[in-house]
Design a protein around this motif. Structure first.
Motif, PDB file in Angstrom:
ATOM      1  N   LEU A 259       0.825  -1.202   0.000  1.00 10.79           N
ATOM      2  CA  LEU A 259       0.000   0.000   0.000  1.00 10.79           C
ATOM      3  C   LEU A 259       0.862   1.257   0.000  1.00 10.79           C
ATOM      4  O   LEU A 259       0.505   2.264  -0.615  1.00 10.79           O
ATOM      5  CB  LEU A 259      -0.919   0.005   1.218  1.00 10.79           C
ATOM      6  CG  LEU A 259      -1.878   1.194   1.331  1.00 10.79           C
ATOM      7  CD1 LEU A 259      -2.824   1.226   0.134  1.00 10.79           C
ATOM      8  CD2 LEU A 259      -2.683   1.119   2.628  1.00 10.79           C
ATOM      9  N   ALA A 260       2.019   1.196   0.672  1.00  7.50           N
ATOM     10  CA  ALA A 260       2.909   2.362   0.723  1.00  7.50           C
ATOM     11  C   ALA A 260       3.346   2.774  -0.678  1.00  7.50           C
ATOM     12  O   ALA A 260       3.514   3.961  -0.971  1.00  7.50           O
ATOM     13  CB  ALA A 260       4.126   2.056   1.598  1.00  7.50           C
ATOM     14  N   GLY A 261       3.516   1.791  -1.558  1.00  7.09           N
ATOM     15  CA  GLY A 261       3.919   2.107  -2.924  1.00  7.09           C
ATOM     16  C   GLY A 261       2.822   2.760  -3.737  1.00  7.09           C
ATOM     17  O   GLY A 261       3.105   3.365  -4.777  1.00  7.09           O
ATOM     18  N   CYS A 262       1.569   2.674  -3.268  1.00  9.53           N
ATOM     19  CA  CYS A 262       0.445   3.267  -3.991  1.00  9.53           C
ATOM     20  C   CYS A 262       0.053   4.640  -3.465  1.00  9.53           C
ATOM     21  O   CYS A 262      -0.751   5.333  -4.093  1.00  9.53           O
ATOM     22  CB  CYS A 262      -0.767   2.336  -3.913  1.00  9.53           C
ATOM     23  SG  CYS A 262      -0.488   0.676  -4.586  1.00  9.53           S
ATOM     24  N   LEU A 263       0.591   5.029  -2.340  1.00  8.69           N
ATOM     25  CA  LEU A 263       0.220   6.302  -1.741  1.00  8.69           C
ATOM     26  C   LEU A 263       0.937   7.467  -2.425  1.00  8.69           C
ATOM     27  O   LEU A 263       2.023   7.303  -2.986  1.00  8.69           O
ATOM     28  CB  LEU A 263       0.575   6.307  -0.247  1.00  8.69           C
ATOM     29  CG  LEU A 263      -0.227   5.363   0.647  1.00  8.69           C
ATOM     30  CD1 LEU A 263       0.326   5.384   2.058  1.00  8.69           C
ATOM     31  CD2 LEU A 263      -1.706   5.735   0.650  1.00  8.69           C
ATOM     32  N   LYS A 264       0.313   8.621  -2.351  1.00 10.70           N
ATOM     33  CA  LYS A 264       0.938   9.829  -2.884  1.00 10.70           C
ATOM     34  C   LYS A 264       2.036  10.306  -1.932  1.00 10.70           C
ATOM     35  O   LYS A 264       2.063   9.942  -0.757  1.00 10.70           O
ATOM     36  CB  LYS A 264      -0.117  10.926  -3.047  1.00 10.70           C
ATOM     37  CG  LYS A 264      -1.254  10.567  -3.991  1.00 10.70           C
ATOM     38  CD  LYS A 264      -2.300  11.666  -4.029  1.00 10.70           C
ATOM     39  CE  LYS A 264      -3.478  11.285  -4.922  1.00 10.70           C
ATOM     40  NZ  LYS A 264      -4.529  12.327  -4.923  1.00 10.70           N
TER      41      LYS A 264
ATOM     42  N   ASN B  56     -10.887  13.772   0.932  1.00 11.89           N
ATOM     43  CA  ASN B  56     -11.266  13.739  -0.479  1.00 11.89           C
ATOM     44  C   ASN B  56     -10.097  14.027  -1.404  1.00 11.89           C
ATOM     45  O   ASN B  56     -10.103  13.673  -2.562  1.00 11.89           O
ATOM     46  CB  ASN B  56     -12.371  14.766  -0.749  1.00 11.89           C
ATOM     47  CG  ASN B  56     -13.670  14.394  -0.053  1.00 11.89           C
ATOM     48  OD1 ASN B  56     -13.953  13.236   0.172  1.00 11.89           O
ATOM     49  ND2 ASN B  56     -14.445  15.414   0.305  1.00 11.89           N
ATOM     50  N   ASP B  57      -9.064  14.681  -0.839  1.00  8.57           N
ATOM     51  CA  ASP B  57      -7.912  15.042  -1.668  1.00  8.57           C
ATOM     52  C   ASP B  57      -6.747  14.082  -1.511  1.00  8.57           C
ATOM     53  O   ASP B  57      -5.740  14.218  -2.183  1.00  8.57           O
ATOM     54  CB  ASP B  57      -7.435  16.460  -1.307  1.00  8.57           C
ATOM     55  CG  ASP B  57      -8.520  17.494  -1.561  1.00  8.57           C
ATOM     56  OD1 ASP B  57      -8.591  18.438  -0.768  1.00  8.57           O
ATOM     57  OD2 ASP B  57      -9.274  17.329  -2.535  1.00  8.57           O
ATOM     58  N   THR B  58      -6.854  13.133  -0.577  1.00  7.47           N
ATOM     59  CA  THR B  58      -5.755  12.215  -0.334  1.00  7.47           C
ATOM     60  C   THR B  58      -6.279  10.792  -0.279  1.00  7.47           C
ATOM     61  O   THR B  58      -7.469  10.527  -0.319  1.00  7.47           O
ATOM     62  CB  THR B  58      -5.059  12.546   1.006  1.00  7.47           C
ATOM     63  OG1 THR B  58      -5.968  12.237   2.074  1.00  7.47           O
ATOM     64  CG2 THR B  58      -4.664  13.999   1.082  1.00  7.47           C
ATOM     65  N   GLU B  59      -5.345   9.859  -0.176  1.00  4.13           N
ATOM     66  CA  GLU B  59      -5.704   8.453  -0.051  1.00  4.13           C
ATOM     67  C   GLU B  59      -5.839   8.038   1.415  1.00  4.13           C
ATOM     68  O   GLU B  59      -6.204   6.900   1.709  1.00  4.13           O
ATOM     69  CB  GLU B  59      -4.621   7.581  -0.716  1.00  4.13           C
ATOM     70  CG  GLU B  59      -4.438   7.847  -2.203  1.00  4.13           C
ATOM     71  CD  GLU B  59      -5.668   7.449  -3.003  1.00  4.13           C
ATOM     72  OE1 GLU B  59      -6.390   6.537  -2.571  1.00  4.13           O
ATOM     73  OE2 GLU B  59      -5.913   8.061  -4.054  1.00  4.13           O
ATOM     74  N   LEU B  60      -5.548   8.945   2.341  1.00  3.37           N
ATOM     75  CA  LEU B  60      -5.508   8.585   3.756  1.00  3.37           C
ATOM     76  C   LEU B  60      -6.846   8.089   4.266  1.00  3.37           C
ATOM     77  O   LEU B  60      -6.907   7.203   5.112  1.00  3.37           O
ATOM     78  CB  LEU B  60      -5.066   9.796   4.590  1.00  3.37           C
ATOM     79  CG  LEU B  60      -3.615  10.217   4.454  1.00  3.37           C
ATOM     80  CD1 LEU B  60      -3.348  11.425   5.328  1.00  3.37           C
ATOM     81  CD2 LEU B  60      -2.683   9.088   4.809  1.00  3.37           C
ATOM     82  N   PHE B  61      -7.921   8.666   3.765  1.00  6.03           N
ATOM     83  CA  PHE B  61      -9.224   8.334   4.313  1.00  6.03           C
ATOM     84  C   PHE B  61      -9.592   6.879   4.060  1.00  6.03           C
ATOM     85  O   PHE B  61     -10.377   6.293   4.798  1.00  6.03           O
ATOM     86  CB  PHE B  61     -10.285   9.260   3.705  1.00  6.03           C
ATOM     87  CG  PHE B  61     -11.549   9.311   4.496  1.00  6.03           C
ATOM     88  CD1 PHE B  61     -11.612  10.065   5.661  1.00  6.03           C
ATOM     89  CD2 PHE B  61     -12.666   8.605   4.094  1.00  6.03           C
ATOM     90  CE1 PHE B  61     -12.778  10.120   6.409  1.00  6.03           C
ATOM     91  CE2 PHE B  61     -13.829   8.656   4.845  1.00  6.03           C
ATOM     92  CZ  PHE B  61     -13.884   9.420   6.008  1.00  6.03           C
ATOM     93  N   SER B  62      -9.035   6.278   3.009  1.00  8.09           N
ATOM     94  CA  SER B  62      -9.374   4.903   2.653  1.00  8.09           C
ATOM     95  C   SER B  62      -8.402   3.882   3.232  1.00  8.09           C
ATOM     96  O   SER B  62      -8.584   2.686   3.046  1.00  8.09           O
ATOM     97  CB  SER B  62      -9.401   4.755   1.122  1.00  8.09           C
ATOM     98  OG  SER B  62      -8.130   5.054   0.570  1.00  8.09           O
ATOM     99  N   VAL B  63      -7.369   4.330   3.933  1.00 10.62           N
ATOM    100  CA  VAL B  63      -6.386   3.416   4.500  1.00 10.62           C
ATOM    101  C   VAL B  63      -6.955   2.795   5.777  1.00 10.62           C
ATOM    102  O   VAL B  63      -7.342   3.512   6.696  1.00 10.62           O
ATOM    103  CB  VAL B  63      -5.072   4.152   4.824  1.00 10.62           C
ATOM    104  CG1 VAL B  63      -4.073   3.191   5.464  1.00 10.62           C
ATOM    105  CG2 VAL B  63      -4.476   4.743   3.554  1.00 10.62           C
ATOM    106  N   PRO B  64      -7.028   1.456   5.879  1.00  8.28           N
ATOM    107  CA  PRO B  64      -7.536   0.810   7.095  1.00  8.28           C
ATOM    108  C   PRO B  64      -6.673   1.204   8.305  1.00  8.28           C
ATOM    109  O   PRO B  64      -5.455   1.360   8.175  1.00  8.28           O
ATOM    110  CB  PRO B  64      -7.404  -0.684   6.784  1.00  8.28           C
ATOM    111  CG  PRO B  64      -7.376  -0.763   5.291  1.00  8.28           C
ATOM    112  CD  PRO B  64      -6.681   0.473   4.831  1.00  8.28           C
ATOM    113  N   PRO B  65      -7.286   1.350   9.476  1.00  4.74           N
ATOM    114  CA  PRO B  65      -6.525   1.761  10.668  1.00  4.74           C
ATOM    115  C   PRO B  65      -5.330   0.866  10.984  1.00  4.74           C
ATOM    116  O   PRO B  65      -4.274   1.358  11.378  1.00  4.74           O
ATOM    117  CB  PRO B  65      -7.578   1.716  11.780  1.00  4.74           C
ATOM    118  CG  PRO B  65      -8.874   1.937  11.084  1.00  4.74           C
ATOM    119  CD  PRO B  65      -8.730   1.264   9.746  1.00  4.74           C
TER     120      PRO B  65
END
Length: 302
Positions: free
Chosen positions: A59-64, A182-191
């Motif tokens: 997942l780290a490789g897919c994050l901005k 809405n502007d980042t991928e953080l909201f969809s990252v599981p805790p």
């Protein structure tokens, strides 16, 4: 229901975080505080790697880059600096006082929420936070603390205050970027994945201060009590507490987060009484009551 569950998550997360003061006091008896963070994080990362390690790295490789920067800030302020200041300070002051001083977190977080996040606050929020601050003031007025501080004692208290400021900064960073989901991928990252990634970054950040002029051979001098404390520090204070925190901050405002962070000094005070046999005066009990009242008052808004 979402607001109520958020408050429950925050209460659990900050309560577990409050055990870090007592655990740190036990560990710093035989270990340098700088060494505690990388070792405890290493234990946690190894134990959870079969479940979350590979997924987290993918997942780290897919994050901005911006998302990774947020994780790095969370790791730096919420884990590395917080623990570095706290573990160094708790070795110079009493455990009760260290726990009490972490109670400045709600006030600092509230100020940052108003200045950075531009969040408005109503009368209930102000009263709830005021009760938390009053509780901290009452706790500090323990007659047994009236003796003149030594220089090292004063430095210890200052370092704990710096730890509280680091925790507050972490709270604001987490809330700010959750609001910009809405502007980042953080909201969809599981805790669980977010916790693992933040801890992994914190592990690498803590290696430099952790092993600077500090021999790893000192680990051979500790017993099962210290190893158990290191495991607790990694698996519970880091992993479980951060999962609860990330779940709670998604469902709560910055002022609610600030108020519930008062669970840290309250938990620390009670654990110091029951496990370390440190005396607690009437003012400290009254202050703990005000902290609870502040959290309940904020909770009435739901």
């Amino acid at each position: 229901m979402k607001n109520i569950s958020g408050k429950i998550y925050l209460m659990l997360g900050f309560s577990l975080a409050g055990t870090s003061v007592v655990t740190g006091s036990i560990l710093t008896e035989k270990l340098n505080g700088r060494l505690v963070t990388p070792i405890s994080l290493g234990i946690m990362l190894l134990c959870l790697f079969p479940f979350y390690g590979v997924r987290s790295i993918r997942l780290a490789g897919c994050l901005k880059k911006r998302d990774l920067a947020v994780f790095t800030l969370q790791a730096g302020f919420g884990i590395v600096l917080f623990r570095l200041f706290l573990l160094t300070g708790v070795g110079l002051t009493s455990t009760v006082e260290a726990g009490i001083l972490t109670g400045t977190t709600p006030a600092i977080t509230s100020i940052l929420a108003f200045l950075v996040l531009k969040e408005t606050c109503n009368s209930r929020t102000v009263l709830g936070i005021a009760c938390s601050v009053l509780g901290i003031v009452l706790i500090q007025k323990n007659p047994q603390n009236s003796a003149a501080f030594s220089m090292s004692h004063a430095v210890g208290n200052l370092l704990v205050l710096c730890a509280a400021a680091s925790e507050s900064t972490f709270n604001i960073i987490s809330r700010k970027y959750r609001e910009e989901g809405n502007d980042t991928e953080l909201f969809s990252v599981p805790p669980m994945i977010q916790m693992y990634l933040v801890s992994l970054i914190a592990f690498f950040l803590s290696l430099i201060p952790g092993f600077y002029k500090q021999s790893v051979l000192s680990l051979s001098t500790i017993g099962w009590r210290e190893w158990l404390a290191l495991s607790w520090y990694g698996l519970v204070v880091t992993a479980l507490a951060f999962i609860f925190f990330f779940q709670g901050v998604k469902r709560s405002g910055a002022y609610t987060t600030a108020t519930f962070s008062g669970m840290i000094p309250l938990t620390s005070m009670l654990l110091s009484l029951f496990f370390l046999n440190e005396p607690i005066g009437l003012n400290q009990w009254a202050g703990g009551g005000f902290i609870i009242f502040g959290m309940l008052f904020i909770g009435r808004q739901s």
